[in-house]
Design a protein around this motif. Structure first.
Motif, PDB file in Angstrom:
ATOM      1  N   TRP A 152       0.858  -1.201  -0.040  1.00 39.45           N
ATOM      2  CA  TRP A 152       0.077  -0.040  -0.064  1.00 39.45           C
ATOM      3  C   TRP A 152       0.883   1.291  -0.075  1.00 39.45           C
ATOM      4  CZ3 TRP A 152      -4.080  -0.731   4.276  1.00 39.45           C
ATOM      5  CH2 TRP A 152      -5.226  -1.739   3.904  1.00 39.45           C
ATOM      6  N   THR A 208       0.798   5.756  -0.995  1.00 37.84           N
ATOM      7  CA  THR A 208      -0.219   7.072  -1.202  1.00 37.84           C
ATOM      8  C   THR A 208      -0.478   7.334  -2.798  1.00 37.84           C
ATOM      9  OG1 THR A 208       1.622   8.560  -0.777  1.00 37.84           O
ATOM     10  CG2 THR A 208       0.562   7.767   1.049  1.00 37.84           C
ATOM     11  N   ARG A 209       0.270   7.210  -3.540  1.00 39.64           N
ATOM     12  CA  ARG A 209      -0.017   7.568  -4.906  1.00 39.64           C
ATOM     13  C   ARG A 209      -0.931   6.895  -5.827  1.00 39.64           C
ATOM     14  NH1 ARG A 209       5.960  10.104  -6.999  1.00 39.64           N
ATOM     15  NH2 ARG A 209       6.573  10.872  -4.848  1.00 39.64           N
ATOM     16  N   GLN A 234      -3.500   1.915  -3.837  1.00 38.33           N
ATOM     17  CA  GLN A 234      -3.317   3.262  -3.159  1.00 38.33           C
ATOM     18  C   GLN A 234      -4.329   3.474  -1.752  1.00 38.33           C
ATOM     19  OE1 GLN A 234      -5.460   6.494  -4.992  1.00 38.33           O
ATOM     20  NE2 GLN A 234      -3.918   8.108  -4.209  1.00 38.33           N
ATOM     21  N   ASP A 261      -4.198   5.836   1.694  1.00 35.02           N
ATOM     22  CA  ASP A 261      -3.719   6.661   2.622  1.00 35.02           C
ATOM     23  C   ASP A 261      -4.161   6.615   3.967  1.00 35.02           C
ATOM     24  OD1 ASP A 261      -3.142   8.900   4.249  1.00 35.02           O
ATOM     25  OD2 ASP A 261      -3.990  10.604   3.312  1.00 35.02           O
ATOM     26  N   ASP A 300      -5.974   8.281   6.857  1.00 36.04           N
ATOM     27  CA  ASP A 300      -7.440   8.421   6.890  1.00 36.04           C
ATOM     28  C   ASP A 300      -8.034   7.021   7.092  1.00 36.04           C
ATOM     29  OD1 ASP A 300     -10.142   8.563   6.018  1.00 36.04           O
ATOM     30  OD2 ASP A 300      -9.715   9.599   4.134  1.00 36.04           O
ATOM     31  N   GLN A 356     -10.329   5.291   4.621  1.00 41.46           N
ATOM     32  CA  GLN A 356      -9.718   4.627   3.262  1.00 41.46           C
ATOM     33  C   GLN A 356      -9.115   3.307   3.907  1.00 41.46           C
ATOM     34  OE1 GLN A 356      -6.782   6.546   0.718  1.00 41.46           O
ATOM     35  NE2 GLN A 356      -7.880   8.526   1.374  1.00 41.46           N
ATOM     36  N   GLN A 398       4.060   2.012   7.696  1.00 47.89           N
ATOM     37  CA  GLN A 398       3.848   3.370   7.329  1.00 47.89           C
ATOM     38  C   GLN A 398       4.418   4.326   8.350  1.00 47.89           C
ATOM     39  OE1 GLN A 398       2.034   0.842   8.418  1.00 47.89           O
ATOM     40  NE2 GLN A 398       0.031   1.715   9.346  1.00 47.89           N
ATOM     41  N   THR A 433       5.489   8.968   8.830  1.00 49.58           N
ATOM     42  CA  THR A 433       5.628  10.287   8.360  1.00 49.58           C
ATOM     43  C   THR A 433       6.255  11.140   9.422  1.00 49.58           C
ATOM     44  OG1 THR A 433       4.756  12.146   6.984  1.00 49.58           O
ATOM     45  CG2 THR A 433       3.484  11.197   8.846  1.00 49.58           C
ATOM     46  N   ARG A 441      -1.343  14.749  12.389  1.00 47.79           N
ATOM     47  CA  ARG A 441      -1.186  14.065  10.954  1.00 47.79           C
ATOM     48  C   ARG A 441      -0.174  12.994  11.307  1.00 47.79           C
ATOM     49  NH1 ARG A 441      -2.805  11.760   6.364  1.00 47.79           N
ATOM     50  NH2 ARG A 441      -0.862  11.377   5.058  1.00 47.79           N
ATOM     51  N   VAL A 457      -1.028   8.721  11.032  1.00 49.12           N
ATOM     52  CA  VAL A 457      -0.217   7.939  10.145  1.00 49.12           C
ATOM     53  C   VAL A 457       0.759   6.861  10.929  1.00 49.12           C
ATOM     54  CG1 VAL A 457       1.576   7.666   8.406  1.00 49.12           C
ATOM     55  CG2 VAL A 457      -0.179   9.576   8.196  1.00 49.12           C
ATOM     56  N   SER A 467      -3.080   4.470  12.682  1.00 47.39           N
ATOM     57  CA  SER A 467      -3.152   3.610  11.545  1.00 47.39           C
ATOM     58  C   SER A 467      -2.786   2.273  11.860  1.00 47.39           C
ATOM     59  CB  SER A 467      -2.714   4.120  10.370  1.00 47.39           C
ATOM     60  OG  SER A 467      -1.294   4.281  10.382  1.00 47.39           O
TER      61      SER A 467
END
Length: 243
Positions: free
Chosen positions: A38, A40-41, A62, A64, A67, A70, A87, A89, A104, A108, A112
């Motif tokens: 998985w 994000t693009r 894809q 994200d 979220d 998703q 994952q 960030t 954020r 992530v 998640s």
């Protein structure tokens, strides 16, 4: 018997489109697993030319994971043996001290993890599967400029312990992997500045950065029968940095 044979095994690497996750994904592919990732693009082709990204041979979707909607709506493999949660960030320039940056990163890097693990709980239980939660050595130390990153990684280490205890009797073995300094897009703030890089390397007993391949070797071990009695523990793979 080859304990690292993943033939007929299905693996999903969340965050497997680049960096450490991509290295781990290809290691399982090289050991004959069917590997899904998985990212994000929108399309796999959108990663063409991206440093540290190679989606050849990998099934891409894809999602994200910042979220929850998703994650809930995403289609996963119909059968799953290994779920790798890689994952991550980070927000630099003290952005994590602000609510938007904090939220954020936590969404992530921590929220998640639980959402993905819960989504695939039953699928993994049916196959006596393994979850590998990838955290960081930052989960064990202070990180002056990145409070959300450090807190989320500490949370990931704790979540590994708790899910390891909670789900072992369901047939799911939950373990963790904590990388040290690896040259990826998240560490460019260090690796692209010679003075910072020299200082970082001086604190690593092995004298070098880690590679995605270093992390992949540890992941293969943790997912294999060689680690069958390892539950809830996070393996630190940092060249001695945290010593």
């Amino acid at each position: 018997m080859n304990e690292l044979d993943f033939n007929k095994k299905a693996v999903l690497v969340v965050g497997g489109s680049s960096g450490i996750g991509n290295g781990i994904a290809h290691a399982f592919l090289e050991h004959d697993a069917a590997v899904h990732v998985w990212g994000t693009r929108a399309r796999a082709e959108d990663y063409d030319g991206v440093e540290g990204s190679d989606l050849n041979g990998l099934a891409y979707a894809q999602v994200d994971v910042g979220d929850r909607g998703q994650i809930a709506a995403a289609d996963g493999p119909p059968a799953l043996d290994v779920l790798i949660l890689c994952q991550g960030t980070v927000v630099y320039r003290r952005g994590e001290f602000e609510p938007e940056g904090w939220d954020r990163v936590m969404a992530v890097n921590l929220d998640s993890l639980m959402a993905c693990a819960a989504k695939f709980h039953d699928t993994l239980a049916a196959r006596k599967g393994v979850i590998i939660i990838v955290s960081s050595v930052s989960g064990y130390t202070a990180n002056r400029g990145n409070p959300a990153y450090a807190a989320s990684k500490a949370g990931a280490v704790s979540l590994t312990k708790t899910l390891g205890q909670a789900w072992a009797r369901d047939g799911i073995r939950v373990v963790g992997l904590a990388p040290g300094l690896v040259d990826t897009k998240l560490t460019k703030v260090t690796t692209e500045h010679p003075d910072r890089l020299a200082g970082a390397l001086g604190s690593i007993p092995l004298g070098r950065m880690g590679t995605p391949g270093d992390m992949a070797g540890a992941a293969l071990f943790l997912a294999s029968p060689l680690a069958a009695y390892v539950v809830g523990q996070t393996l630190i793979v940092d060249g001695g940095l945290s010593l």
